[in-house]
Design a protein around this motif. Structure first.
Motif, PDB file in Angstrom:
ATOM      1  N   UNK A   1     -33.457 -80.288 -33.354  1.00 56.69           N
ATOM      2  CA  UNK A   1     -32.340 -79.388 -33.071  1.00 56.69           C
ATOM      3  C   UNK A   1     -31.121 -79.738 -33.915  1.00 56.69           C
ATOM      4  N   UNK A   2     -30.976 -81.008 -34.262  1.00 59.94           N
ATOM      5  CA  UNK A   2     -29.820 -81.391 -35.072  1.00 59.94           C
ATOM      6  C   UNK A   2     -30.036 -81.105 -36.547  1.00 59.94           C
ATOM      7  N   UNK A   3     -31.295 -81.126 -36.987  1.00 64.87           N
ATOM      8  CA  UNK A   3     -31.599 -80.682 -38.350  1.00 64.87           C
ATOM      9  C   UNK A   3     -31.257 -79.204 -38.471  1.00 64.87           C
ATOM     10  N   UNK A   4     -31.598 -78.430 -37.426  1.00 63.43           N
ATOM     11  CA  UNK A   4     -31.248 -77.013 -37.403  1.00 63.43           C
ATOM     12  C   UNK A   4     -29.735 -76.840 -37.374  1.00 63.43           C
TER      13      UNK A   4
ATOM     14  N   UNK B   1     -26.907 -88.400 -38.254  1.00 64.38           N
ATOM     15  CA  UNK B   1     -27.590 -87.645 -37.205  1.00 64.38           C
ATOM     16  C   UNK B   1     -29.059 -87.454 -37.542  1.00 64.38           C
ATOM     17  N   UNK B   2     -29.324 -87.037 -38.758  1.00 69.81           N
ATOM     18  CA  UNK B   2     -30.697 -86.779 -39.169  1.00 69.81           C
ATOM     19  C   UNK B   2     -31.497 -88.068 -39.249  1.00 69.81           C
ATOM     20  N   UNK B   3     -30.848 -89.147 -39.654  1.00 69.70           N
ATOM     21  CA  UNK B   3     -31.531 -90.442 -39.711  1.00 69.70           C
ATOM     22  C   UNK B   3     -31.985 -90.869 -38.321  1.00 69.70           C
ATOM     23  N   UNK B   4     -31.177 -90.585 -37.302  1.00 74.44           N
ATOM     24  CA  UNK B   4     -31.524 -90.956 -35.935  1.00 74.44           C
ATOM     25  C   UNK B   4     -32.579 -90.038 -35.340  1.00 74.44           C
TER      26      UNK B   4
ATOM     27  N   UNK C   1     -27.069 -81.239 -45.581  1.00 71.69           N
ATOM     28  CA  UNK C   1     -27.125 -79.842 -45.139  1.00 71.69           C
ATOM     29  C   UNK C   1     -28.106 -79.043 -45.987  1.00 71.69           C
ATOM     30  N   UNK C   2     -28.117 -79.320 -47.297  1.00 76.62           N
ATOM     31  CA  UNK C   2     -29.048 -78.626 -48.192  1.00 76.62           C
ATOM     32  C   UNK C   2     -30.480 -79.059 -47.909  1.00 76.62           C
TER      33      UNK C   2
END
Length: 478
Positions: free
Chosen positions: A138-141, A156-159, A174-175
């Protein structure tokens, strides 16, 4: 820790979840069902989360903030996802709603529903959509479509991203998120088209494509994929759940024409070797149960793909298979899919690195003065990574045993309690006996359901983002 910034991020993500409820709301209206479960849920989320998303915050966002934010957000996203289930009146308690929501977003696929087909179309659509939303993260989104909050989304994405080592496809996170979701959407829509051409109704095609993409396993049929009795549908779903089990970086490398680098992955080779070996062994073992070796191979490859990808679909009740085959499937639950995929489990890369570490230790015993390193894809694996993998696997096993102990208070056989804990933390779905492919989790107590829901989230986030929430040091200097 920057609590205000975490709460603002939480508000943005919950609003994103509220917006995603518009899709099942439309499905409910299309089929002439009441839209109130979704309208009420959206209203609750807007009232509670809109003020959070508008908060004024200070600067400063670090790795510990990222881990705490991910853990907290996933816990509360599961609560938000439970609201439509609760307001629909189709579930007996909020604990059941929370279990189903956590199972959906974590792409576990375990259910408390005894009669799935009795549920409304909108609720079943939302149930599978949670798989799709949670599959990539959901955080990648959020980092792909929500405006920047002035934070380092890399943390965030690392976690949230699965695997022992995190890396971005391109310099900007983001990209990277947009690239990942573009690949995700294309594969999902391709599966929908293939299933429709194979004779599956369009609504069912979306349900099973969402579940395949997230490697979740929710179906709108009581007999899961086996209800269709179609070789073509079995084959299509088998191919796609295996595709979603691969590291998405492989697809990026293929798109950028780095063919050799993409296909030379040690983890990819190990994954395909395990799938092939397990399929052959199980097909031989279950051959006496079927009319031909081709039929046993058909059911073997589907169940192997479903379990190692942690999807949890079923075309056969493997609880009735010989114990040898069941044991192989349990081992596949531990192994899981590739790092950087939508699948769960320990991950093939970790298993491969552990095996190579064991080989190194054996070599050191024989040759004490030798210097040997562990490599993956031709690169040396750092000692810090080896240590973190050992800690992760140890924590993984400890949590399974602790959860089994608590679940055993319900006085079910050990095989049921253990496989329930294992299947939840590995995000697989079905376990053994009572919780097998034809069973469900409705018989467990509220305490066990809460423990298993927590296990699902811990497994999906790979343990540490949730454990950080219980660390006093992480909350200092707020």
């Amino acid at each position: 820790m920057n609590v205000k910034l975490i709460l603002k991020l939480l508000g943005r993500v919950e609003l994103l979840i509220a917006g995603s409820m518009l899709l099942p709301l439309g499905v409910s209206l299309l089929y002439g069902e009441s839209p109130l479960p979704f309208l009420t849920s959206i209203a609750v989320l807007l009232c509670t989360c809109l003020p959070l998303s508008l908060m004024r915050t200070g600067s400063g966002f670090f790795l510990r903030d990222g881990f705490a934010a991910v853990g907290l957000i996933w816990l509360l996203v599961s609560v938000a996802g439970a609201l439509p289930f609760y307001f629909s009146g189709e579930f007996s308690s909020f604990t059941d709603c929370l279990f189903e929501s956590a199972s959906g977003f974590t792409t576990t696929g375990a259910t408390i529903l005894a009669d799935i087909e009795a549920c409304s179309k909108g609720i079943l659509f939302w149930r599978s959509l949670t798989h799709w939303l949670g599959g990539m993260g959901v955080l990648v989104l959020a980092t792909a479509i929500v405006p920047s909050l002035g934070i380092r989304s890399h943390y965030l994405t690392q976690a949230e991203s699965p695997g022992p080592v995190f890396s971005k496809l391109v310099p900007k996170q983001a990209q990277t998120s947009k690239i990942l979701y573009s690949i995700y959407c294309v594969l999902t829509l391709t599966e929908v088209l293939c299933l429709k051409l194979a004779g599956m109704p369009l609504y069912d095609s979306f349900i099973h494509a969402f579940s395949s993409a997230g490697t979740g396993g929710f179906s709108n049929r009581n007999a899961s994929v086996g209800a269709y009795g179609s070789v073509a549908i079995d084959l299509i779903i088998t191919v796609f759940i295996l595709l979603f089990s691969l590291n998405f970086a492989v697809y990026f490398l293929l798109l950028t024409r780095k063919w050799r680098e993409a296909l030379s992955s040690d983890e990819l080779r190990f994954f395909l070797l395990v799938v092939t070996g397990a399929t052959i062994l199980i097909a031989i073992d279950i051959a006496p149960l079927y009319t031909s070796i081709w039929e046993s191979l058909r059911y073997s490859v589907f169940q192997v793909a479903s379990i190692i990808s942690t999807t949890g679909f079923a075309t056969a009740d493997f609880v009735l298979w010989p114990h040898f085959s069941q044991t192989i499937l349990v081992l596949l639950m531990f192994c899981g899919a590739c790092a950087g995929s939508t699948g769960g489990g320990i991950k093939c890369s970790r298993v491969l690195i552990l095996l190579r570490s064991i080989r190194r230790e054996i070599h050191r015993v024989i040759h004490p003065r030798s210097v040997e390193v562990v490599k993956l894809d031709g690169k040396v694996v750092e000692e810090d990574t080896l240590r973190s993998i050992s800690v992760f696997v140890g924590s993984y096993l400890f949590i399974i045993l602790a959860a089994t102990l608590i679940i055993s208070l319900d006085d079910f056989p050990f095989s049921v309690s253990f496989s329930s804990a294992l299947t939840c933390i590995s995000n697989v779905g079905p376990g053994l006996e009572l919780v097998g492919p034809t069973g469900n989790f409705s018989a467990f107590s509220h305490l066990s359901k809460i423990v298993m829901s927590l296990c699902m989230i811990i497994g999906r986030l790979e343990i540490f983002p949730i454990l950080v929430l219980f660390s006093r040091q992480a909350w200092r200097h707020t």
